[in-house]
Scaffold this active site. Sequence first.
Site, mmCIF file in Angstrom:
data_model
loop_
_atom_site.group_PDB
_atom_site.id
_atom_site.type_symbol
_atom_site.label_atom_id
_atom_site.label_comp_id
_atom_site.label_asym_id
_atom_site.label_seq_id
_atom_site.Cartn_x
_atom_site.Cartn_y
_atom_site.Cartn_z
ATOM 1 N N CYS A 126 15.654 42.752 50.885
ATOM 2 C CA CYS A 126 15.748 43.267 49.500
ATOM 3 C C CYS A 126 16.649 42.156 49.085
ATOM 4 O O CYS A 126 16.350 41.007 49.206
ATOM 5 C CB CYS A 126 16.652 44.469 49.509
ATOM 6 S SG CYS A 126 17.850 44.708 50.851
ATOM 7 N N LYS A 294 61.736 32.355 52.035
ATOM 8 C CA LYS A 294 60.741 33.055 52.413
ATOM 9 C C LYS A 294 60.589 33.878 53.714
ATOM 10 O O LYS A 294 61.027 33.675 54.659
ATOM 11 C CB LYS A 294 59.532 31.807 52.702
ATOM 12 C CG LYS A 294 58.118 32.479 52.794
ATOM 13 C CD LYS A 294 57.209 31.537 53.153
ATOM 14 C CE LYS A 294 55.680 32.033 53.476
ATOM 15 N NZ LYS A 294 55.667 32.811 54.727
#
EC number: 3.6.1.74
Length: 597
Positions: A126, A294
């Site tokens: 397909c 951070k």
Amino acid sequence: MAHNKIPPRWLNCPRRGQPVAGRFLPLKTMLGPRYDSQVAEENRFHPSMLSNYLKSLKVKMGLLVDLTNTSRFYDRNDIEKEGIKYIKLQCKGHGECPTTENTETFIRLCERFNERNPPELIGVHCTHGFNRTGFLICAFLVEKMDWSIEAAVATFAQARPPGIYKGDYLKELFRRYGDIEEAPPPPLLPDWCFEDDEDEDEDEDGKKESEPGSSASFGKRRKERLKLGAIFLEGVTVKGVTQVTTQPKLGEVQQKCHQFCGWEGSGFPGAQPVSMDKQNIKLLDLKPYKVSWKADGTRYMMLIDGTNEVFMIDRDNSVFHVSNLEFPFRKDLRMHLSNTLLDGEMIIDRVNGQAVPRYLIYDIIKFNSQPVGDCDFNVRLQCIEREIISPRHEKMKTGLIDKTQEPFSVRNKPFFDICTSRKLLEGNFAKEVSHEMDGLIFQPTGKYKPGRCDDILKWKPPSLNSVDFRLKITRMGGEGLLPQNVGLLYVGGYERPFAQIKVTKELKQYDNKIIECKFENNSWVFMRQRTDKSFPNAYNTAMAVCNSISNPVTKEMLFEFIDRCTAASQGQKRKHHLDPDTELMPPPPPKRPRPLT
């Protein structure tokens, strides 16, 4: 779909599987040379490549069944001139399983071919070679070879991993050939299913393909992956937080986040920083920036959509419902916020030896339907403090919010002038933070941007720069060599192994898992498993990190650059070693940064 455009998600979809039951070869559609301008050489799949592959296997394919709804992908003459019979059997495939008539036709023509040409393979494709292809092959195995549907589905999945991945296809197979109640859940979707950023999920004929497990009423929505058993916060039990796995609520939350961010792709819509290097550091001198530490936390967006309608969305786009967490409206504390989207991270603070989960808010995209994400970042920070944090504190003072009953605490994460970077890393501040921090985040003051943002910079010490890989442990050997286990490290959007890692006893348990690795002594070293991620870093991200590892911005370079930017902003002449035509200069004497406020 444009007539000359390659199919969505085709590029990195594997070309073919392995033969199934000695009779079928599942594959994706080939694309002829007319598409070469859109497809890199290593990703091409011409009809001639199929012929070469068959010759290498020393097998003959006598029939190719094309299940797509178009003839534009390749010239059938290129197949037939190789002595392979070509048959077009159109199956819709857009949210529809192959019909009974499709199935009967497929079985009849394959049975007739096998009777006349028993040793020859039948190729089936397909668009991608998984769902329609797998459905019809499994139907043949059951009806003509007396296989159980369980065995047929499992065998196809082994030959063409991960197998049929649409839940409605699996249910229909088990409805026809077994017990629908015993249909297995769809497998995890492969990485290539999430690679396109188009807002419409089109297949070969331009129709929109429906999403597995979702309602078509959601309109133009991308296929979203459902990760069952997602963990909210590794290593900590957080009461009152449960994963949302049912529709329509799951899709509604995901869709709302996408719409609020203006995100037209699939998956997590939040802004993603890039690693700082010697080129992009210059952005700090070109536009206004703020800086914060951070945190080594877990990324989450938060959707606040009314009373008891608070949801957290992680990087896998998994959704969690949060109970007993209230966000009152500042102008009327009896009312609850809705249509509000926040960005932040869950961290674990260590307080008196106890693990305390907290949500640190560092950005806001929507506030009560207002597009504050379009505002300056400084305005957004003020909005978080004034409209999100302060009303909660005011209601706590009245005793109407019991903080002890909340699943986790909520705080805003402050950002500072970039000249405070040295103090964030080296001063008392770093010692006072009660959770892990692994670098700095430099945030431009412009509007919020979803997805990868090349101007949001994350700086980490060179020793902590890392890449998230998918580990695949493979047995390899060669002539005159003993076979041994090799750890192959893969990144997204790159079919070949990106790197290798030494396989240890500890590492074996992480086969096919996402692992974070650092580069040390000229080799990759395991750091930890990333249970919060289902996909590795993309190829471009991994290359950017590798560049920052091989050519790092050290802490001294960063401080020098910022000091000189600060001096320049004060009208002083500056020249730094990252400017063209300059020599490396020793770091300037440390300056005392402005106090953090």
